[in-house]
Write an enzyme that holds these catalytic residues in place. Structure first.
Site, mmCIF file in Angstrom:
data_model
loop_
_atom_site.group_PDB
_atom_site.id
_atom_site.type_symbol
_atom_site.label_atom_id
_atom_site.label_comp_id
_atom_site.label_asym_id
_atom_site.label_seq_id
_atom_site.Cartn_x
_atom_site.Cartn_y
_atom_site.Cartn_z
ATOM 1 N N ASP A 151 53.946 18.655 -21.569
ATOM 2 C CA ASP A 151 52.794 19.107 -20.781
ATOM 3 C C ASP A 151 53.034 18.797 -19.314
ATOM 4 O OD1 ASP A 151 50.347 20.261 -20.323
ATOM 5 O OD2 ASP A 151 49.200 18.442 -20.780
ATOM 6 N N TYR A 153 51.756 19.490 -15.049
ATOM 7 C CA TYR A 153 50.597 19.110 -14.226
ATOM 8 C C TYR A 153 50.661 19.992 -12.972
ATOM 9 C CZ TYR A 153 47.448 15.328 -12.416
ATOM 10 O OH TYR A 153 46.410 14.566 -11.948
ATOM 11 N N HIS A 158 43.963 20.916 -9.539
ATOM 12 C CA HIS A 158 43.623 19.945 -10.586
ATOM 13 C C HIS A 158 44.137 18.557 -10.189
ATOM 14 C CE1 HIS A 158 43.020 18.157 -14.532
ATOM 15 N NE2 HIS A 158 44.305 17.837 -14.588
ATOM 16 N N ARG A 167 41.882 7.928 -7.232
ATOM 17 C CA ARG A 167 42.536 7.279 -6.084
ATOM 18 C C ARG A 167 42.065 7.967 -4.812
ATOM 19 N NH1 ARG A 167 46.536 8.669 -9.573
ATOM 20 N NH2 ARG A 167 46.911 10.487 -8.275
ATOM 21 N N GLU A 223 41.165 20.644 -21.630
ATOM 22 C CA GLU A 223 41.903 21.111 -20.446
ATOM 23 C C GLU A 223 42.395 22.525 -20.726
ATOM 24 O OE1 GLU A 223 44.943 18.175 -19.489
ATOM 25 O OE2 GLU A 223 43.496 17.001 -18.324
ATOM 26 N N GLU A 225 44.754 25.365 -20.332
ATOM 27 C CA GLU A 225 46.146 25.484 -19.899
ATOM 28 C C GLU A 225 46.777 26.751 -20.466
ATOM 29 O OE1 GLU A 225 48.449 21.938 -20.275
ATOM 30 O OE2 GLU A 225 46.731 20.606 -19.972
ATOM 31 N N ASP A 257 44.415 21.268 -24.089
ATOM 32 C CA ASP A 257 44.930 19.901 -24.169
ATOM 33 C C ASP A 257 43.732 18.954 -24.211
ATOM 34 O OD1 ASP A 257 46.373 17.541 -23.939
ATOM 35 O OD2 ASP A 257 46.604 17.718 -21.774
ATOM 36 N N ARG A 261 39.110 10.845 -21.971
ATOM 37 C CA ARG A 261 39.210 10.320 -20.599
ATOM 38 C C ARG A 261 39.066 8.800 -20.511
ATOM 39 N NH1 ARG A 261 41.908 14.369 -18.517
ATOM 40 N NH2 ARG A 261 40.749 16.310 -18.490
ATOM 41 N N GLN A 264 42.217 7.342 -21.753
ATOM 42 C CA GLN A 264 43.270 7.658 -20.782
ATOM 43 C C GLN A 264 43.247 6.665 -19.612
ATOM 44 O OE1 GLN A 264 42.914 11.689 -19.357
ATOM 45 N NE2 GLN A 264 44.793 11.636 -18.168
ATOM 46 N N TYR A 268 46.762 4.627 -19.251
ATOM 47 C CA TYR A 268 47.772 5.493 -18.624
ATOM 48 C C TYR A 268 48.736 4.755 -17.691
ATOM 49 C CZ TYR A 268 46.023 6.131 -13.795
ATOM 50 O OH TYR A 268 45.669 5.950 -12.497
ATOM 51 N N LYS A 277 45.897 11.769 -25.411
ATOM 52 C CA LYS A 277 46.299 13.168 -25.473
ATOM 53 C C LYS A 277 46.898 13.571 -26.813
ATOM 54 C CE LYS A 277 45.881 14.165 -20.951
ATOM 55 N NZ LYS A 277 45.191 15.345 -20.413
ATOM 56 N N THR A 281 46.039 19.147 -29.862
ATOM 57 C CA THR A 281 46.239 20.179 -28.845
ATOM 58 C C THR A 281 46.081 21.508 -29.570
ATOM 59 O OG1 THR A 281 47.871 18.769 -27.742
ATOM 60 C CG2 THR A 281 47.856 21.102 -27.128
ATOM 61 N N THR A 384 46.397 21.603 -16.571
ATOM 62 C CA THR A 384 45.096 22.246 -16.381
ATOM 63 C C THR A 384 45.142 23.285 -15.266
ATOM 64 O OG1 THR A 384 44.121 20.150 -17.012
ATOM 65 C CG2 THR A 384 42.651 21.751 -15.986
ATOM 66 N N GLU A 398 36.466 17.623 -14.115
ATOM 67 C CA GLU A 398 36.336 18.164 -12.763
ATOM 68 C C GLU A 398 34.991 18.858 -12.550
ATOM 69 O OE1 GLU A 398 40.330 20.132 -11.483
ATOM 70 O OE2 GLU A 398 40.330 19.918 -13.651
HETATM 71 CA CA CA Z 1 47.105 18.481 -19.705
#
Ligand code: CA
Length: 452
Positions: A151, A153, A158, A167, A223, A225, A257, A261, A264, A268, A277, A281, A384, A398
């Site tokens: 997968d 990004y 996104h 961040r 997500e 995709e 996907d 959250r 994650q 992560y 994840k 899927t 995404t 989002e």
């Molecule tokens: Ca993804």
């Protein structure tokens, strides 16, 4: 937003031929409906189960499916030679292995066979009865054996949105505009559209808690995709060049996907996504071939003036002029209450795959650039698909801005993340003036309660 049309000459993989002629009609009447995802210009491949006949390889045409195994046994593909050998089995793997020339030959043959005026199948009542049936009479299964799943990004919108939430001072990491960032996913939990998704359990830790706890995910998300099936493999130690990458792609599906959250966020660092994840899927069942997508190729993402030019191994003029694909992608939702009140699904977002910072060719080239061998039927997903506007954000994280801007449903319910009983429905289609609209069908999944 749609990328501007290129004026540069098309590379071979983006050229159209008579199979794309918008005037073509099929003797399968439902294929001529302007709203169908599966006109004769599309001809996607899939695998199915029929209660009377067992496994089959199919081509979608309108609301019907054509059984390729029955046609092969009737000698319809005899002139194609080796190209037809690949469809011997109960999924697409051997056919994918045959490579792009076999795929093109079979597309051409199916286009002839299903055209209005062609009598071979249309007027062979017995063969037609055996080989053509309603899509509603079959159950779609995974189109092929997926050995590996990666997968990416690739949407800068996104990445910037998510980065801003987690961040705020440093939303986009310094590698983003140099490397198509990705992670190795889990192939065993890739499931076909319609498979119920059990809410995962896992470790989470609230910001104000001293220690993590184990339990059902509270912040379950989707997500939106686009996924590509790899066709021709590359040997270990031999990379795929950007010039050759398109020839290694078989076709595309929609991908959900599913993402936990809260799990994650806790897991992560420092190695990236893991259990957040790998529980599920979902993919759409019909693989839209690269040939069918040729009319919808667009230039790659328009980089800002200050953005770095990709390093030479990720850059070439064909990819710049035609590496993007303008696929409109939509996410819809129907809650359990909506279903009970007969309220139709409502749309949450609409975006375009043309808005991705990196193209599929760049993702594949990068993936193999260290010598990693890709196998036929490996799945690479894009990450995404989010656009620059709020209504084009491809995840609920989002859309609800991490839960701070809840989404109103027609029942009066609100969603920050997914609730049990919610069904997420993804759709994708391509439209361009002068060409017939084609679609991907649907990628659906309903959330079941956690199994603890
Ligand atoms: Ca993804």
């Amino acid at each position: 937003m749609t990328a501007p049309e290129s004026t540069l000459a098309s590379p071979s993989w983006a050229q159209t031929d008579d199979t794309h002629d918008p005037a073509l009609r099929s003797w399968v009447e439902s294929a001529n409906d302007p709203k169908t995802d599966f006109p004769i210009q599309n001809l996607p491949f899939g695998a199915f189960w029929h209660d009377d006949r067992g496994c089959g390889i199919g081509v979608a045409i309108g609301d019907q499916v054509v059984d390729m195994l029955i046609l092969r046994d009737a000698g319809v593909f005899d002139d194609l030679g080796d190209a037809a050998v690949g469809i011997f089995t109960d999924n697409l793997y051997p056919f994918i292995l045959e490579g792009s020339s076999a795929r093109r030959a079979l597309r051409r043959r199916m286009s002839e066979l299903l055209r209005e005026g062609n009598k071979e199948l249309a007027e062979n009542a017995e063969l037609r009865k055996q080989a053509v049936c309603a899509q509603s009479d079959v159950r779609m299964v995974l189109p092929t054996m997926i050995g590996d799943y990666t997968d990416f990004y690739a949407s800068i919108h996104h990445a910037t949105n998510v980065g801003t939430m987690f961040r705020p001072d440093n939303p986009l990491l310094p590698n983003y505009k140099h490397i198509p960032v990705g992670y190795h996913g889990r192939a065993s939990s890739v499931v076909i559209s319609g498979t119920p998704i059990v809410r995962p359990c896992g470790q989470t830790k609230a910001d104000d808690a001293d220690a993590p706890t184990f339990g059902p995910c509270k912040l379950l998300d989707y997500e939106m995709e686009v996924g590509a099936f790899i066709g021709e493999p590359n040997a270990m130690g031999r990379s795929v060049s950007i010039a050759d990458a398109e020839e290694h792609l078989f076709g595309l599906v929609l991908v959900n996907d599913w993402s936990a959250r809260d799990m994650q966020k806790w897991e992560y660092v420092p190695l990236g996504p893991f259990l957040a994840k790998n529980f599920a899927t979902t993919i759409s069942p019909w693989v839209v071939t690269m040939e069918a997508l040729a009319p919808f190729r667009v230039p790659t993402f328009e980089r800002d003036a200050g953005d770095p030019k990709p390093l030479p191994h990720l850059f070439n003029s064909d990819n710049e002029s035609h590496g993007g694909i303008d696929i409109t992608v939509e996410v819809w939702i129907q809650s359990q209450q909506m279903k009970a009140q007969n309220i139709e699904p409502v749309r949450l977002s609409r975006g375009s795959f043309a808005n991705m910072y990196w193209t599929l060719s760049q993702m594949l080239t990068h993936h193999t650039s260290g010598g990693c061998n890709m196998e036929p039927s490996d799945l690479i997903a894009s990450g995404t698909v989010s656009g620059p506007t709020k209504d084009s954000r491809g995840s609920m994280l989002e859309l609800s801005w991490r839960g701070t801007e809840p989404i109103d449903l027609p029942t009066g319910e609100q969603r920050r993340f997914l609730a049990d009983g919610d069904e997420v429905i993804m759709r994708g289609y391509c439209e361009r003036e002068g060409f017939r609209r084609i679609g991907f069908g649907e990628c659906r999944g309903v959330i079941m309660p956690a199994s603890t």
